[in-house]
Design an enzyme around this catalytic site. Structure first.
Site, short mmCIF file in Angstrom:
data_model
loop_
_atom_site.label_atom_id
_atom_site.label_comp_id
_atom_site.label_asym_id
_atom_site.label_seq_id
_atom_site.Cartn_x
_atom_site.Cartn_y
_atom_site.Cartn_z
N LYS A 1 -3.16 -11.37 -7.48
CA LYS A 1 -4.37 -11.61 -6.69
C LYS A 1 -5.48 -10.69 -7.19
O LYS A 1 -5.23 -9.52 -7.46
CB LYS A 1 -4.02 -11.28 -5.23
CG LYS A 1 -5.09 -11.59 -4.24
CD LYS A 1 -4.73 -11.00 -2.88
CE LYS A 1 -4.95 -9.51 -2.84
NZ LYS A 1 -4.86 -8.91 -1.51
N LYS B 1 -9.52 -4.87 -6.21
CA LYS B 1 -10.07 -3.68 -6.85
C LYS B 1 -8.94 -2.79 -7.33
O LYS B 1 -8.98 -2.26 -8.44
CB LYS B 1 -10.98 -2.93 -5.88
CG LYS B 1 -11.73 -1.82 -6.60
CD LYS B 1 -12.51 -0.93 -5.71
CE LYS B 1 -13.13 0.18 -6.55
NZ LYS B 1 -13.53 1.31 -5.75
N LYS C 1 0.84 -1.21 0.00
CA LYS C 1 0.00 0.00 0.00
C LYS C 1 0.87 1.25 0.00
O LYS C 1 0.50 2.27 -0.58
CB LYS C 1 -0.93 0.01 1.22
CG LYS C 1 -2.07 -0.97 1.10
CD LYS C 1 -3.40 -0.26 0.95
CE LYS C 1 -4.51 -1.24 0.65
NZ LYS C 1 -5.65 -1.15 1.52
P1 TYM Z 1 -10.51 -7.14 2.18
O1 TYM Z 1 -11.62 -6.14 2.29
O2 TYM Z 1 -9.37 -6.82 1.27
O3 TYM Z 1 -11.09 -8.54 1.72
C1 TYM Z 1 -12.19 -9.17 2.35
C2 TYM Z 1 -11.96 -10.68 2.38
O4 TYM Z 1 -11.76 -11.19 1.06
C3 TYM Z 1 -10.56 -11.95 0.98
N1 TYM Z 1 -9.97 -11.77 -0.34
C4 TYM Z 1 -9.59 -12.76 -1.15
N2 TYM Z 1 -9.62 -14.10 -1.00
C5 TYM Z 1 -9.16 -14.85 -2.02
N3 TYM Z 1 -8.68 -14.32 -3.19
C6 TYM Z 1 -8.63 -12.99 -3.37
N4 TYM Z 1 -8.19 -12.48 -4.51
C7 TYM Z 1 -9.10 -12.15 -2.33
N5 TYM Z 1 -9.18 -10.80 -2.18
C8 TYM Z 1 -9.72 -10.59 -0.96
C9 TYM Z 1 -9.68 -11.36 2.07
O5 TYM Z 1 -8.68 -12.26 2.49
C10 TYM Z 1 -10.68 -11.05 3.17
O6 TYM Z 1 -10.92 -12.20 3.94
N6 TYM Z 1 -7.83 -6.27 6.32
C11 TYM Z 1 -9.00 -6.95 5.79
C12 TYM Z 1 -10.31 -6.54 6.47
C13 TYM Z 1 -10.32 -6.73 7.95
C14 TYM Z 1 -10.46 -7.95 8.64
C15 TYM Z 1 -10.48 -7.60 10.03
C16 TYM Z 1 -10.54 -9.28 8.25
C17 TYM Z 1 -10.28 -5.74 8.88
N7 TYM Z 1 -10.37 -6.27 10.12
C18 TYM Z 1 -10.58 -8.60 10.99
C19 TYM Z 1 -10.65 -10.26 9.22
C20 TYM Z 1 -10.67 -9.90 10.59
C21 TYM Z 1 -9.14 -6.62 4.32
O7 TYM Z 1 -8.63 -5.64 3.85
O8 TYM Z 1 -9.96 -7.49 3.62
#
Ligand code: TYM
Length: 336
Positions: free
Chosen positions: A199, A202, A118
C-alpha cells in the site's frame, strides 16, 4: 442497534499530519471528501493526537499540520461549507476516547492489523497510545454522531471497531444514542506504492506526493515497478498486472488509457513512454493544485485561522454530545 437515521447526512473523516499527503490519500479519501461536500455536512480533521503515538519533533510537527491543512484546501476542501480543524483543538475527542476505552476490550485492540504493523515498525516505542489508537478514532467519529466515514480500505477494520464500541456504549447507557457509521469507499480504495507491492504510504517510502513538482514526481515514477515479465522493449506487456497502468486509470483520459493499453500489449511503446504519458496526465490534474498550495503557503496565518475557526465550530457540536454523554452516564457536568 439503530441503523443510521435516514436524515443523518453528517460525515466525519481524518488524516494524520505526517507532512506528506500522497496520491493514495487523495485517490482513496480526499478526492471523495471534496466531492461529498455537495451532499453532506462534512467535518474533516487533521488528527494530531493520533500522530503523537510515534516519536516526533514539535517544531516540524506544527509545520506538518499546516502543510496538510494547505494540501486539503488546495485539493478543494471548502472551509465555508465544511468544518476543517485540528483534532487537539477539541479536547472532547480525548475525553470521549477515555469513556470508550471502558467499553473496548483488550483483545479487540490486539487484533487490529495497524497496531500489529506499527508495533513492528516502532519496536522501541510500543506505547499504550498506539494500542488504544482505534478507540480515539471511534471517539472522533461518534463525537459528531457522524453517519458516514469516507476512508480507504485500510481503515475499515478501525471503522468496524467504532461501530462495535458505539453499539456497546448504547446498550449500556442509551439505545440509539450513537449512530452506526458507514464507510464510503472510492474505486481507488487501496492504491499501491511505487514498489507495486505494498500500500502506498509515507512510512514505506513508496509514495508519490500530491503536491510534488514534475521533476520530483518523475524521479520516482521513472523507477516505479511495472509488469515484472516485461524485461525488454519488444516484450508485449500486460496492463492488467501493471501498477503504473492502474494509475493511468486514475489520472488519464479514456482515450489515453485505451491507447496505452493497446500499445503496451503490442509492444508499441515501452514502460518509459507509458510513464511519460502518465506524468503528463498527472501534471494536468495536480499542477493547478500545486499552484493553489503555493499561494496558501504564502499566507500561513490565514490557514491557521481557517483551522481555528473550524475548531470552534467542531467544538460546539462536541460539547453538546459530551454534555449528553455525561448525563446519561451519571457523571457531573464539566466545570466552567
Ligand atoms: P491516514 O492519515 O493514514 O490516511 C488518510 C486517508 O487516506 C487513506 N489512504 C489510502 N487510500 C487508498 N490507498 C492508499 N494507499 C491509502 N493510504 C491512505 C486512508 O484510508 C485514510 O482514509 N487512522 C486514520 C486517520 C483517522 C481517521 C479518524 C479516519 C483518525 N481518526 C476518523 C477516519 C475517521 C489514518 O491514519 O489515516
Amino acid at each position: 442497534m439503530t441503523d443510521t437515521p435516514a436524515d443523518n447526512r453528517r460525515l466525519f473523516s481524518g488524516i494524520q499530519p505526517t507532512g506528506i499527503v500522497h496520491i493514495g490519500n487523495w485517490l482513496g479519501a480526499i478526492q471523495n471528501w471534496v466531492a461529498l461536500q455537495q451532499d453532506y455536512e462534512c467535518i474533516f480533521s487533521i488528527v494530531d493526537h493520533h500522530a503523537t503515538t510515534v516519536v516526533y519533533e514539535p517544531e516540524a510537527f506544527r509545520e506538518a499540520m499546516l502543510e496538510v491543512g494547505i494540501a486539503l484546501l488546495a485539493a478543494g476542501i471548502d472551509p465555508e461549507r465544511s468544518v476543517l480543524f485540528v483534532q487537539s483543538m477539541v479536547p472532547e475527542h480525548t475525553e470521549l476516547a477515555w469513556i470508550f476505552s471502558t467499553v473496548t476490550m483488550y483483545g479487540e485492540l490486539g487484533r487490529m492489523t495497524q497496531f500489529k504493523d506499527k508495533s513492528e515498525q516502532h519496536q522501541h516505542n510500543v506505547n499504550v497510545g498506539l494500542f488504544t489508537y482505534p478507540v480515539l478514532q471511534a471517539a472522533d467519529i461518534l463525537l459528531y454522531k457522524a453517519g458516514f466515514v469516507p476512508v480507504g480500505e485500510d481503515q475499515l477494520q478501525h471503522l468496524e471497531l467504532a461501530r462495535e464500541v458505539g453499539r456497546r456504549w448504547n446498550r449500556r447507557f442509551d439505545e440509539g444514542f450513537f449512530p452506526e457509521p458507514k464507510a464510503l469507499l472510492t474505486p481507488a480504495r487501496r492504491v499501491l506504492g511505487t514498489d507495486g507491492q505494498s500500500k502506498m504510504s509515507k512510512s514505506m517510502n513508496n509514495y508519490l506526493g500530491l503536491l510534488e513538482s514534475p521533476d520530483e514526481r518523475w524521479a520516482k515514477l521513472k523507477d516505479a515497478f511495472t509488469d515484472p515479465q516485461r524485461l525488454r522493449l519488444k516484450d508485449p506487456g500486460r496492463p492488467e498486472v501493471c501498477n503504473v497502468f492502474s494509475w493511468h486509470g486514475f489520472f488519464s483520459s479514456e482515450e489515453t488509457i485505451a491507447q496505452v493499453d493497446r500499445d503496451c500489449r503490442t509492444a508499441g511503446i515501452g514502460c518509459f513512454q507509458c510513464k511519460q504519458l502518465l506524468a503528463d496526465s498527472m501534471e494536468a490534474r495536480l499542477g493547478p493544485m500545486r499552484e493553489r498550495a503555493e499561494e496558501l503557503r504564502a499566507r500561513p496565518d490565514q490557514v491557521w485561522e481557517i483551522l481555528h475557526e473550524g475548531g470552534r465550530r467542531a467544538r460546539a457540536i462536541a460539547r453538546q454530545t459530551l454534555t449528553e454523554v455525561r448525563e446519561l452516564m451519571g457523571l457531573p457536568g464539566a466545570a466552567e
